[in-house]
Design an enzyme around this catalytic site. Sequence first.
Site, PDB file in Angstrom:
ATOM      1  N   GLY A 179      -3.139  -5.033 -57.541  1.00 22.78           N
ATOM      2  CA  GLY A 179      -3.184  -4.656 -58.961  1.00 22.78           C
ATOM      3  C   GLY A 179      -4.557  -4.118 -59.322  1.00 22.78           C
ATOM      4  O   GLY A 179      -5.317  -3.654 -58.460  1.00 22.78           O
ATOM      5  N   SER A 180      -4.881  -4.225 -60.602  1.00 24.20           N
ATOM      6  CA  SER A 180      -6.121  -3.615 -61.094  1.00 24.20           C
ATOM      7  C   SER A 180      -7.340  -4.505 -60.804  1.00 24.20           C
ATOM      8  O   SER A 180      -7.197  -5.727 -60.684  1.00 24.20           O
ATOM      9  CB  SER A 180      -6.001  -3.425 -62.608  1.00 24.20           C
ATOM     10  OG  SER A 180      -5.765  -4.695 -63.205  1.00 24.20           O
ATOM     11  N   PRO A 181      -8.539  -3.910 -60.731  1.00 24.50           N
ATOM     12  CA  PRO A 181      -9.749  -4.719 -60.541  1.00 24.50           C
ATOM     13  C   PRO A 181      -9.929  -5.751 -61.659  1.00 24.50           C
ATOM     14  O   PRO A 181     -10.381  -6.869 -61.402  1.00 24.50           O
ATOM     15  CB  PRO A 181     -10.884  -3.679 -60.555  1.00 24.50           C
ATOM     16  CG  PRO A 181     -10.226  -2.405 -60.130  1.00 24.50           C
ATOM     17  CD  PRO A 181      -8.822  -2.468 -60.656  1.00 24.50           C
ATOM     18  N   VAL A 196      -7.616  -7.484 -63.389  1.00 27.33           N
ATOM     19  CA  VAL A 196      -6.791  -8.672 -63.138  1.00 27.33           C
ATOM     20  C   VAL A 196      -7.201  -9.309 -61.803  1.00 27.33           C
ATOM     21  O   VAL A 196      -7.145 -10.532 -61.649  1.00 27.33           O
ATOM     22  CB  VAL A 196      -5.281  -8.324 -63.193  1.00 27.33           C
ATOM     23  CG1 VAL A 196      -4.435  -9.561 -62.917  1.00 27.33           C
ATOM     24  CG2 VAL A 196      -4.915  -7.739 -64.552  1.00 27.33           C
ATOM     25  N   GLY A 197      -7.663  -8.501 -60.867  1.00 24.27           N
ATOM     26  CA  GLY A 197      -8.149  -9.032 -59.585  1.00 24.27           C
ATOM     27  C   GLY A 197      -9.226 -10.091 -59.800  1.00 24.27           C
ATOM     28  O   GLY A 197      -9.248 -11.134 -59.130  1.00 24.27           O
ATOM     29  N   GLU A 219      -5.918  -6.394 -53.258  1.00 29.28           N
ATOM     30  CA  GLU A 219      -5.705  -4.956 -53.045  1.00 29.28           C
ATOM     31  C   GLU A 219      -5.815  -4.311 -54.421  1.00 29.28           C
ATOM     32  O   GLU A 219      -4.877  -4.381 -55.212  1.00 29.28           O
ATOM     33  CB  GLU A 219      -4.308  -4.711 -52.438  1.00 29.28           C
ATOM     34  CG  GLU A 219      -4.102  -5.309 -51.057  1.00 29.28           C
ATOM     35  CD  GLU A 219      -4.807  -4.525 -49.959  1.00 29.28           C
ATOM     36  OE1 GLU A 219      -5.233  -3.379 -50.206  1.00 29.28           O
ATOM     37  OE2 GLU A 219      -4.947  -5.052 -48.857  1.00 29.28           O
ATOM     38  N   CYS A 278      -2.288   4.222 -55.901  1.00 31.77           N
ATOM     39  CA  CYS A 278      -3.664   3.700 -55.873  1.00 31.77           C
ATOM     40  C   CYS A 278      -4.592   4.546 -55.012  1.00 31.77           C
ATOM     41  O   CYS A 278      -5.767   4.656 -55.295  1.00 31.77           O
ATOM     42  CB  CYS A 278      -3.656   2.262 -55.376  1.00 31.77           C
ATOM     43  SG  CYS A 278      -2.862   2.078 -53.774  1.00 31.77           S
TER      44      CYS A 278
HETATM   45  P1  NAD Z   1      -2.092  -5.126 -63.062  1.00 29.40           P
HETATM   46  O1  NAD Z   1      -3.355  -5.679 -62.512  1.00 29.40           O
HETATM   47  O2  NAD Z   1      -2.003  -4.884 -64.522  1.00 29.40           O
HETATM   48  O3  NAD Z   1      -0.855  -6.078 -62.707  1.00 29.40           O
HETATM   49  C1  NAD Z   1      -0.594  -6.496 -61.375  1.00 29.40           C
HETATM   50  C2  NAD Z   1       0.189  -7.803 -61.413  1.00 29.40           C
HETATM   51  O4  NAD Z   1      -0.618  -8.798 -62.029  1.00 29.40           O
HETATM   52  C3  NAD Z   1       1.491  -7.764 -62.173  1.00 29.40           C
HETATM   53  O5  NAD Z   1       2.471  -8.480 -61.445  1.00 29.40           O
HETATM   54  C4  NAD Z   1       1.169  -8.463 -63.494  1.00 29.40           C
HETATM   55  O6  NAD Z   1       2.272  -9.156 -64.045  1.00 29.40           O
HETATM   56  C5  NAD Z   1       0.096  -9.447 -63.072  1.00 29.40           C
HETATM   57  N1  NAD Z   1      -0.853  -9.746 -64.159  1.00 29.40           N
HETATM   58  C6  NAD Z   1      -1.192  -8.961 -65.207  1.00 29.40           C
HETATM   59  N2  NAD Z   1      -2.125  -9.559 -65.964  1.00 29.40           N
HETATM   60  C7  NAD Z   1      -2.387 -10.761 -65.383  1.00 29.40           C
HETATM   61  C8  NAD Z   1      -3.270 -11.848 -65.693  1.00 29.40           C
HETATM   62  N3  NAD Z   1      -4.066 -11.808 -66.753  1.00 29.40           N
HETATM   63  N4  NAD Z   1      -3.279 -12.905 -64.861  1.00 29.40           N
HETATM   64  C9  NAD Z   1      -2.492 -12.944 -63.777  1.00 29.40           C
HETATM   65  N5  NAD Z   1      -1.636 -11.950 -63.435  1.00 29.40           N
HETATM   66  C10 NAD Z   1      -1.582 -10.871 -64.226  1.00 29.40           C
HETATM   67  O7  NAD Z   1      -1.831  -3.794 -62.233  1.00 29.40           O
HETATM   68  P2  NAD Z   1      -0.673  -2.728 -62.411  1.00 29.40           P
HETATM   69  O8  NAD Z   1      -0.877  -1.997 -63.694  1.00 29.40           O
HETATM   70  O9  NAD Z   1       0.638  -3.345 -62.145  1.00 29.40           O
HETATM   71  O10 NAD Z   1      -0.981  -1.741 -61.180  1.00 29.40           O
HETATM   72  C11 NAD Z   1      -1.929  -0.716 -61.257  1.00 29.40           C
HETATM   73  C12 NAD Z   1      -3.220  -1.074 -60.566  1.00 29.40           C
HETATM   74  O11 NAD Z   1      -2.950  -1.549 -59.256  1.00 29.40           O
HETATM   75  C13 NAD Z   1      -4.124   0.134 -60.362  1.00 29.40           C
HETATM   76  O12 NAD Z   1      -5.460  -0.230 -60.610  1.00 29.40           O
HETATM   77  C14 NAD Z   1      -3.931   0.489 -58.907  1.00 29.40           C
HETATM   78  O13 NAD Z   1      -4.987   1.207 -58.323  1.00 29.40           O
HETATM   79  C15 NAD Z   1      -3.756  -0.852 -58.301  1.00 29.40           C
HETATM   80  N6  NAD Z   1      -3.026  -0.769 -57.041  1.00 29.40           N
HETATM   81  C16 NAD Z   1      -3.681  -1.054 -55.882  1.00 29.40           C
HETATM   82  C17 NAD Z   1      -3.018  -0.945 -54.670  1.00 29.40           C
HETATM   83  C18 NAD Z   1      -3.686  -1.245 -53.357  1.00 29.40           C
HETATM   84  O14 NAD Z   1      -2.975  -1.346 -52.358  1.00 29.40           O
HETATM   85  N7  NAD Z   1      -5.000  -1.395 -53.301  1.00 29.40           N
HETATM   86  C19 NAD Z   1      -1.689  -0.554 -54.661  1.00 29.40           C
HETATM   87  C20 NAD Z   1      -1.062  -0.276 -55.865  1.00 29.40           C
HETATM   88  C21 NAD Z   1      -1.735  -0.399 -57.057  1.00 29.40           C
END
Ligand code: NAD
Length: 476
Positions: free
Chosen positions: A196-198, A200-201, A218, A252
């Site tokens: 997911g996003s940095p 939330v990471g 990731e 991504c």
């Molecule tokens: P996101 O971080 O918003 O959400 C990812 C997951 O986290 C979802 O399942 C969501 O329900 C959960 N989530 C959201 N907020 C949360 C919180 N506060 N606490 C715990 N969990 C939470 O990301 P997104 O919008 O789904 O995806 C887009 C991002 O992911 C982009 O930044 C993209 O670059 C990245 N991405 C990275 C890879 C990789 O392999 N490196 C692959 C795909 C996407």
Amino acid sequence: MIAEPPIDIHRLSEIFEKQKRKSFVLRSENLNERKKRLSAFEDFLMRNRTRIREAISRDFKKPTTESDISELYPVLTEIRHAVSKIDNWAAPKKIDATLTYLGTRSEVRVEPKGVCLIIAPWNFPFNLSIGPLISCLAAGNTAVIKPSELTPHTSQLISELINEFFEEDLVAVVEGGQQVSEQLLELPFDHIFFTGSPTVGKIVMKAAAENLSSITLELGGKSPAIIDASADIKDTAKRIAFGKFLNNGQTCIAPDYVLVEESVQTTFIQELKKEVKKMFGEKEEISEQSANYARIVSLKHFDRLNNILKDAINRGARVELSGSLNPETNFIHPVILSNVASESLVMQEEIFGPILPVVSFTSVEQVVYSINDKPKPLALYIFSSRKSFQRKILTETSAGSMGINECVLQFTHPNLPFGGINNSGLGKAHGEYGFRAFSNEKPVLRQKRGFAMSYLLHPPYTDFRKKIVDLLLKWF
Ligand code: NAD
């Protein structure tokens, strides 16, 4: 924020406890069982190919062939690769004794971590939920998957498929959004695999710290494509058009922006426009009906992209290619921008949509400086025929992965690690690297009976033993 249904916390704990018990059983499971299970899952997924394509298409009109290529195929290769290599990956590795360890025998054993949590994003909703699951199962763990709430049809299908194929104590799916995710993160998982996003990471990393769970993150960021004057411009345009507009730019590792040597900027933009039309429709404007082009996942993301586009134009960007934007269907025509101000949001934020800013440069030093001035990207692409140019960027900049005269394809290479670095991620996934992320590499040292070299270091520290220590410090 949309209200989520109430979460049954006891239910989450119940799943966790069941999986914990199962994880102890899995420790002594024969590798053939793991292989059989994975192969049967491969057949099961192939039989469900149509359901997978349909669910993803309902979520964001992803073309069915694109789903085959970028959702199902990477998972199938992950399974086939794991099944053919598990014996080798899981075998204890003998370690040579050094002089000071003469008489001992050592090995590194690979054991499952235990109960794992996989949190997935929406952009490749099937691939990024099930891909990590393959590494997780190959390494002998149990898994709880939390797919994204933004692709409800695919998440529901994932839940159905997993329920049909696995017992809950081995793999379970918990659907929901942020709140469910937060509840799951309170449980003491042995490993958390988050995509997911940095932003939330960082939240996931903090939550993992409470239980000292190991993590793979990731994440995303701004991945540049750098083109110098020696590049084959036609080829480059073809590869960038595919890498950028695949999945409607919501990838991504898509080239987020292009840095192109000034002398070839005009030719590159002309060739890129031709390639976009060839791929998605020959007319001046690509039809909203195009079956080869996905849509933006939600109105929120449509509005975000519309805003950053307006911001770029207000700050003087030239629109080289554009077309209709329809909030009712979340359709955004491919957009190519030049003359983009560095303060524009398109140059500050991860774009994650079909907007490509093209920025010119005159010296490689400028390129190196501008990349090192930003957080380390998830991917970096170099399009050039000059070895010296390639070498300079390769050695003087950092990124999660790099492609030379290619983009995006590094993701599916089964023998390459995949992941980011710092802001774009921690840890590696795929193939053997994914298997290791879900495994504990446990060193084991066996001592023989009777006299051992280590006796010479036991107290009392006589003059003789002190001399031995002097020799040790000096020579061994
Ligand atoms: P996101 O971080 O918003 O959400 C990812 C997951 O986290 C979802 O399942 C969501 O329900 C959960 N989530 C959201 N907020 C949360 C919180 N506060 N606490 C715990 N969990 C939470 O990301 P997104 O919008 O789904 O995806 C887009 C991002 O992911 C982009 O930044 C993209 O670059 C990245 N991405 C990275 C890879 C990789 O392999 N490196 C692959 C795909 C996407």
